[in-house]
Write a protein that holds these residues in place. Structure first.
Motif: not given
Length: 202
Positions: A155-161, A189-198
């Motif tokens: 979540v954080v790394a893609p936003m900072m990039y 979307g990043l959070v949803q992607d994280l939770l979908d994968g988790f």
């Protein structure tokens, strides 16, 4: 993973830091950054220039220290009742603040003043501590939650990039939150992607 909060200086050291930081913020607003000098800051703060030089070295290091302090969150993340809502709201606030012109300026100052990476580590710790609060609340509610490092990576790394290197580019097709760029939709979307994968409920 729990992280020990960073310790702020105390006593006279804290008073000097606060006075100098306040002077920097006021003078930036009044005369603009290009006109800032150590003697000007010292005079406004009521300390000697040698005090500022001894503690911060030069103007860039001082601006960097001010930036890092301004990037420190003032309050813990809000509790919205479940992990998904907490992470979404935190990520939205994070991207809104960091992607703003003043947020980007603080990030640049923070990194320029510490080429050894110390300030980057401090800023990363701020985010990690906030995420740790969110995940600890989820655990107390009995929710399964990812680790802090996974949230930082996904979540954080893609936003900072994107904030640092691609602030004006739209997200790639198929990326979380596409086609937005540095928007709340992208953060969600990043959070949803994280939770979908988790596999956590959302």
């Amino acid at each position: 993973m729990s992280r020990k909060p960073m310790v702020r200086p105390g006593g006279r050291s804290a008073r000097v830091q606060e006075a100098v930081h306040t002077a920097v913020r006021e003078l930036q607003a009044e005369v603009g950054r290009p006109e800032l000098t150590i003697p000007l800051v010292a005079a406004r703060a009521g300390v000697t220039p040698s005090t500022v030089y001894r503690r911060w070295g030069d103007l860039q290091e001082l601006l960097s220290d001010v930036a890092v302090e301004n990037l420190r969150p003032d309050t813990p993340p809000q509790d919205h009742g479940d992990l998904a809502a907490d992470l979404r709201n935190w990520a939205e606030q994070f991207i809104e603040e960091m992607a703003s012109p003043i947020g980007r300026a603080y990030i640049r100052d923070a990194l320029l003043g510490a080429p050894d990476g110390d300030n980057a580590a401090r800023c990363s710790q701020y985010a990690a501590e906030q995420i740790d609060v969110v995940l600890a609340r989820a655990a107390e509610r009995g929710e399964d939650a990812p680790g802090v490092e996974l949230v930082l990576d996904r979540v954080v790394a893609p936003m900072m990039y994107r904030i640092l290197f691609r602030p004006g580019d739209p997200a790639a097709p198929g990326a979380p939150g596409a086609p937005g760029s540095l928007t709340a939709e992208y953060a969600r979307g990043l959070v949803q992607d994280l939770l979908d994968g988790f596999g956590a409920p959302h």
